[in-house]
Design a protein around this motif. Structure first.
Motif, PDB file in Angstrom:
ATOM      1  N   ARG A 139       1.799  11.423  22.667  1.00  0.00           N
ATOM      2  CA  ARG A 139       1.959  12.877  22.580  1.00  0.00           C
ATOM      3  C   ARG A 139       3.191  13.264  21.799  1.00  0.00           C
ATOM      4  O   ARG A 139       3.288  14.385  21.294  1.00  0.00           O
ATOM      5  N   ALA A 187       8.675  17.511  26.661  1.00  0.00           N
ATOM      6  CA  ALA A 187       7.343  18.082  26.432  1.00  0.00           C
ATOM      7  C   ALA A 187       6.217  17.049  26.364  1.00  0.00           C
ATOM      8  O   ALA A 187       5.174  17.245  26.988  1.00  0.00           O
ATOM      9  N   PRO A 188       6.345  15.930  25.623  1.00  0.00           N
ATOM     10  CA  PRO A 188       5.201  15.008  25.521  1.00  0.00           C
ATOM     11  C   PRO A 188       4.872  14.310  26.839  1.00  0.00           C
ATOM     12  O   PRO A 188       3.786  13.780  27.015  1.00  0.00           O
ATOM     13  N   LEU A 189       5.820  14.306  27.782  1.00  0.00           N
ATOM     14  CA  LEU A 189       5.614  13.595  29.051  1.00  0.00           C
ATOM     15  C   LEU A 189       4.970  14.504  30.090  1.00  0.00           C
ATOM     16  O   LEU A 189       4.479  14.041  31.110  1.00  0.00           O
ATOM     17  N   ARG A 190       4.944  15.820  29.819  1.00  0.00           N
ATOM     18  CA  ARG A 190       4.431  16.787  30.785  1.00  0.00           C
ATOM     19  C   ARG A 190       3.000  16.472  31.200  1.00  0.00           C
ATOM     20  O   ARG A 190       2.195  16.027  30.384  1.00  0.00           O
ATOM     21  N   ILE A 193       0.043  18.100  23.866  1.00  0.00           N
ATOM     22  CA  ILE A 193       1.019  18.394  24.924  1.00  0.00           C
ATOM     23  C   ILE A 193       0.483  19.463  25.867  1.00  0.00           C
ATOM     24  O   ILE A 193      -0.042  20.476  25.444  1.00  0.00           O
TER      25      ILE A 193
END
Lengths: 204, 205
Positions: A195, B178-181, A202
Motif C-alpha cells: 500500500r 496511512a498504508p498500514l491502516r 489505502i
C-alpha cells in the motif's frame, strides 16, 4: 484488453490475500518452506480456474437456494482429482502436503470467487479470473515462503543459503519465523509495503 | 470422561481456534471492523459449530467409523466408511449454513446485509470444518462432550473476533501510518494477540 485486466488485476489491485482477505488460513499453514508453497499455489490455481469455469457454465441453471452445496461438490470433486494427480506424479511433495490439499475445499478464495464472479459472468472470463486469482494468491504465498524459510531455517527449497561461516561466527536462525504468529506479522508488513507503493488501496 | 466445564474453558482459551490453530482467519479479519457486526458473525459461528459438531459426531459414530454400522447387524461390523468423512462433514455443514442463511435473510435483513458474502462463507470457514475434524481426531466419547466441545470452540472464535473488533474500533482514533491502516494493522494485531495467547498454552485445569 479486458481479458488481460482479469489476469493482471488480482496480482496487485485485487490481490486475494492482501486486498480481498480470502484464503488466509492456508497462507499461514503452508509457507514455513518454499516448496510446499509453490505446489500449493499451483494446485489452488488449477482448482480455482476449473471450478470457476464449471460453475459459470451452470450459472443459469443452479437454483440459488442450494448453490452452496453444488459449489462445494464441484470444488470437492476437483480437489480429489488434483490430489490424485499429485499422488501420481510428485508423490514426495504430495505426502508432505496431504492435509493441506484436502483443505483446499475450505479455502475461501474458491467460494469467494465463485460467489462474487463466476455466478454472474461468462465461462471464459471466469476461467481467466480463476487463473488470475490463483496467481495473485501464489505470489503472496511464495513471497511468504521465501521470507520465512530464508530467515527461519537459513535455506531455500531445502538448500542451505546462509553460509556455514555465518553460523560459526554466531549467527542464529530466527525461530520465531517458523511459528504462525510471525506469518501474520509478515503478511501485515507485506500489506504495508504494497500500500506504500499503491496509494489507492489505502483505507480511510 | 473429562469434566465438561474444563473442556469448555480449555477450548475457549488454551486451544483457541484463532490464536492456537489459525482456523477461520478470512472472515475473522474481514468482518472485525465494528463490534456490532462481529458480534453478529460470532453468534452465527457459535450456532453453526454447536449444531454441526454433534450432528457430525452422530454420523461419525453411527455411520463412518470402523465398526460403526454394528447396529445394522453383525454382517456390517467390518465396514469402514472413514474415507467418506470429508465429503459428508462438508455436506452437513453446507446444508446447515444454507438453512441459517434463509432464516437470517427472512428474520433479520439488516444483519443479512451487514454480513454480506461472509454468511455463505461460514460454510467454508475452516473453523467449522476444523472443529468437525478435531472432534473426529480426538474421539470424544459422548454426544454431550462433542456438543460442549463445539460450543467452546465457537465461543472462543467469537471471543477472538469481538476482542479484535474492539481494539480496531479504538484504533480509529490513533495516528497510524496511512498504508498500514485497516487490514495491515489487523494482521499485525492478530499476530501480537496470538503471541499473547501462547502464554495460555501451559495451563492445566
Amino acid at each position: 484488453m479486458k481479458n488481460l485486466k482479469l489476469l493482471i488485476s488480482p496480482l496487485n489491485d485485487e490481490n486475494p490475500i492482501t486486498v480481498q482477505v480470502l484464503g488466509i488460513c492456508s497462507a499461514l499453514a503452508v509457507t514455513v518452506q518454499m516448496k510446499p508453497a509453490i505446489v500449493m499455489a499451483l494446485s489452488v490455481t488449477v482448482v480455482t480456474a476449473f471450478s470457476n469455469l464449471i460453475i459459470s457454465f451452470g450459472r443459469n441453471t443452479i437454483p440459488p437456494r442450494i448453490r452452496i452445496i453444488i459449489q462445494l461438490v464441484v470444488v470437492a470433486f476437483l480437489v480429489i482429482v488434483v490430489d490424485q494427480i499429485l499422488k501420481a506424479y510428485v508423490y514426495d511433495v504430495s505426502k508432505k502436503l496431504s492435509v493441506f490439499v484436502g483443505l483446499i475445499i475450505t479455502n475461501c478464495i474458491l467460494m469467494g470467487r465463485l460467489e462474487a464472479f463466476a455466478m454472474s459472468n461468462k465461462p471464459f472470463d471466469s476461467f481467466l479470473d480463476g487463473i488470475g486469482n490463483g496467481a495473485g494468491y501464489g505470489l503472496i504465498l511464495i513471497t511468504l515462503g521465501v521470507i520465512r524459510e530464508l530467515f527461519g531455517s537459513g535455506s531455500l527449497m531445502g538448500y542451505q543459503i546462509v553460509p556455514q561461516q555465518f553460523y560459526n561466527a554466531g549467527y542464529i536462525d530466527n525461530g520465531m519465523m517458523i511459528l504462525p504468529p510471525m506469518a501474520l506479522i509478515t503478511v501485515g508488513i507485506i500489506i504495508w509495503i504494497q500500500r506504500g507503493f499503491n496509494r489507492k488501496l489505502i483505507e480511510k | 470422561m473429562e469434566n465438561l466445564f474444563s473442556l469448555f474453558i480449555r477450548n475457549v482459551f488454551t486451544e483457541n481456534m484463532i490464536f492456537a490453530y489459525f482456523l477461520g482467519m478470512c472472515s475473522y479479519l474481514a468482518v472485525s471492523k465494528t463490534v456490532k457486526t462481529s458480534v453478529g458473525l460470532g453468534i452465527a459461528v457459535i450456532f453453526v459449530i454447536t449444531v454441526t459438531v454433534p450432528v457430525n459426531w452422530l454420523l461419525e459414530n453411527y455411520l463412518l467409523k470402523a465398526g460403526a454400522l454394528k447396529w445394522l447387524g453383525p454382517a456390517y461390523e467390518s465396514v469402514d466408511l472413514g474415507f467418506l468423512s470429508f465429503l459428508l462433514f462438508i455436506a452437513v455443514i453446507a446444508a446447515i449454513v444454507q438453512l441459517i442463511e434463509m432464516v437470517v435473510e427472512k428474520s433479520a435483513p439488516a444483519l443479512y446485509n451487514a454480513l454480506g458474502i461472509f454468511l455463505p462463507l461460514i460454510a467454508v470457514n475452516c473453523a467449522v470444518l476444523g472443529a468437525a475434524l478435531f472432534m473426529q481426531e480426538r474421539e470424544y466419547g459422548t454426544i454431550a462432550e462433542a456438543t460442549v466441545y463445539g460450543f467452546g470452540a465457537g465461543f472462543g472464535w467469537a471471543l477472538a473476533i469481538v476482542v479484535l473488533a474492539a481494539i480496531r474500533e479504538k484504533l480509529k482514533y490513533s495516528n497510524v501510518p496511512a498504508p498500514l491502516r485497516g487490514l495491515g494493522l489487523a494482521f499485525i494485531l492478530t499476530g501480537l494477540l496470538a503471541i499473547a495467547f501462547m502464554g495460555f498454552s501451559g495451563i492445566k485445569i
